[in-house]
Scaffold this motif. Sequence first.
Motif, PDB file in Angstrom:
ATOM      1  N   ALA A 189       0.442 -18.334   9.204  1.00 12.81           N
ATOM      2  CA  ALA A 189       0.853 -18.819  10.520  1.00 12.81           C
ATOM      3  C   ALA A 189       1.221 -17.630  11.394  1.00 12.81           C
ATOM      4  N   GLY A 190       0.606 -17.519  12.546  1.00 12.60           N
ATOM      5  CA  GLY A 190       0.839 -16.397  13.437  1.00 12.60           C
ATOM      6  C   GLY A 190      -0.109 -15.233  13.236  1.00 12.60           C
ATOM      7  N   GLU A 191      -0.875 -15.232  12.132  1.00 16.77           N
ATOM      8  CA  GLU A 191      -1.851 -14.181  11.888  1.00 16.77           C
ATOM      9  C   GLU A 191      -3.160 -14.500  12.610  1.00 16.77           C
ATOM     10  N   ARG A 192      -3.863 -13.463  13.019  1.00 14.13           N
ATOM     11  CA  ARG A 192      -5.200 -13.660  13.559  1.00 14.13           C
ATOM     12  C   ARG A 192      -6.190 -13.660  12.401  1.00 14.13           C
ATOM     13  N   ILE A 193      -7.101 -14.621  12.412  1.00 14.71           N
ATOM     14  CA  ILE A 193      -8.054 -14.805  11.314  1.00 14.71           C
ATOM     15  C   ILE A 193      -9.458 -14.496  11.815  1.00 14.71           C
ATOM     16  N   ALA A 194     -10.163 -13.652  11.069  1.00 15.66           N
ATOM     17  CA  ALA A 194     -11.531 -13.269  11.438  1.00 15.66           C
ATOM     18  C   ALA A 194     -12.527 -14.312  10.943  1.00 15.66           C
ATOM     19  N   SER A 205     -16.629 -22.278   9.028  1.00 14.33           N
ATOM     20  CA  SER A 205     -15.510 -22.024   9.946  1.00 14.33           C
ATOM     21  C   SER A 205     -14.670 -23.279  10.131  1.00 14.33           C
ATOM     22  N   ASP A 206     -15.333 -24.418  10.276  1.00 10.65           N
ATOM     23  CA  ASP A 206     -14.599 -25.677  10.428  1.00 10.65           C
ATOM     24  C   ASP A 206     -13.766 -25.973   9.188  1.00 10.65           C
ATOM     25  N   PHE A 207     -14.330 -25.680   8.024  1.00 13.00           N
ATOM     26  CA  PHE A 207     -13.607 -25.895   6.766  1.00 13.00           C
ATOM     27  C   PHE A 207     -12.345 -25.041   6.718  1.00 13.00           C
ATOM     28  N   LEU A 208     -12.472 -23.774   7.080  1.00 10.22           N
ATOM     29  CA  LEU A 208     -11.321 -22.867   7.036  1.00 10.22           C
ATOM     30  C   LEU A 208     -10.261 -23.243   8.063  1.00 10.22           C
ATOM     31  N   MET A 209     -10.693 -23.594   9.253  1.00  6.32           N
ATOM     32  CA  MET A 209      -9.725 -24.005  10.273  1.00  6.32           C
ATOM     33  C   MET A 209      -9.011 -25.291   9.854  1.00  6.32           C
ATOM     34  N   ALA A 242      -9.094 -12.112   6.734  1.00  5.05           N
ATOM     35  CA  ALA A 242     -10.329 -12.885   6.608  1.00  5.05           C
ATOM     36  C   ALA A 242     -10.327 -13.661   5.304  1.00  5.05           C
ATOM     37  N   PHE A 243     -10.852 -14.872   5.359  1.00  9.33           N
ATOM     38  CA  PHE A 243     -11.069 -15.648   4.144  1.00  9.33           C
ATOM     39  C   PHE A 243     -12.365 -15.170   3.502  1.00  9.33           C
ATOM     40  N   VAL A 244     -12.319 -14.875   2.209  1.00 10.48           N
ATOM     41  CA  VAL A 244     -13.493 -14.364   1.498  1.00 10.48           C
ATOM     42  C   VAL A 244     -13.592 -15.053   0.138  1.00 10.48           C
ATOM     43  N   THR A 245     -14.721 -14.887  -0.512  1.00 10.59           N
ATOM     44  CA  THR A 245     -14.891 -15.383  -1.883  1.00 10.59           C
ATOM     45  C   THR A 245     -15.053 -14.222  -2.857  1.00 10.59           C
ATOM     46  N   THR A 246     -14.736 -13.012  -2.390  1.00  7.34           N
ATOM     47  CA  THR A 246     -14.792 -11.814  -3.224  1.00  7.34           C
ATOM     48  C   THR A 246     -13.679 -11.834  -4.270  1.00  7.34           C
ATOM     49  N   GLN A 247     -13.906 -11.178  -5.395  1.00  2.00           N
ATOM     50  CA  GLN A 247     -12.887 -11.081  -6.430  1.00  2.00           C
ATOM     51  C   GLN A 247     -11.664 -10.316  -5.920  1.00  2.00           C
ATOM     52  N   ALA A 248     -10.484 -10.669  -6.426  1.00  2.74           N
ATOM     53  CA  ALA A 248      -9.243 -10.010  -6.016  1.00  2.74           C
ATOM     54  C   ALA A 248      -9.268  -8.539  -6.407  1.00  2.74           C
TER      55      ALA A 248
END
Length: 291
Positions: A189-194, A205-209, A242-248
């Motif tokens: 909350a309050g962060e900008r998301i790429a 994008s709709d899923f993430l939002m 950014a939301f990613v599916t890359t390994q941690a």
Amino acid sequence: MLLDLRRLTHFVAVADAGSFTAASARLHISQQALSQSVQLLEKDLAAPLFVRSGRRITLTAAGTQLLAEGQVLLAAAGTVADRVSRTADGADEQFVVGHTPALSGAEVYTCTEPAIAAFPHLSVTFRQLYPDQLRQEIISGTVQLGLRRGVVPSSELSTAVVGYDRVRLAVPADHRLAGAPAADIHDLAGERIALWSPPGSSYYSDFLMGACRRAGFEPDFVVSRVQGAATVAAPLTTGAVAFVTTQAGPAMDGRVHVIDLEPELLVGVQALWQRHTRSAVREAILSAVPL
């Protein structure tokens, strides 16, 4: 009752052109022959397809239905004809996989590896396409299988879910969350998301939002100005998370950190293909999906 594909082609041309005059010029046949062909199709189907008012025509409800289904059917017929011709010529099969920018080339390879292993002489090409382009290329038959994030019903294409990936968070190395083992989605909350595409133009994008809104906040977002790069690179060009599916773990030479997101968020990978067609290559990919 079987549809006459030639008459169907004439009908679609008229519907696309908006007039018999323009369609006859496009098809290089007389307007009288075109009109007769469409009338015979209407007789075959026992349904009026156009409302005619002088030179102006509009589609009836039946015509609208036939246009949507007919375009798909004609595209499939074209695909079948092309494959038969290539088989007769002894040409090697070529399989084109289209994918949206939300999936990396490595992820696409993992999805298609069963077919690559099963068909050693198969030529496979990966093409990155935006969602609207992907849809059009599949319908036209130039892409044999499409892959996208987000699971959405389609009336034009056949679909199947081929897997789920865990969504994680990528942040710049100097971000306040970079050293955390995990981040709660409420922390954003309050962060900008790429994003790679604005909401409304991308199911992912709709899923993430939607995930952010379910967590109780309206997300602030920015669309990356560098398109086609790995999603994990977005924090470098936007300064956003950014939301990613890359390994941690560390990424991009340590300039980005990928951390787990909690509660766990899974996003589906959806396969799409041209209706009314069969493909042993496609079946090899789909049959490898665990139930």
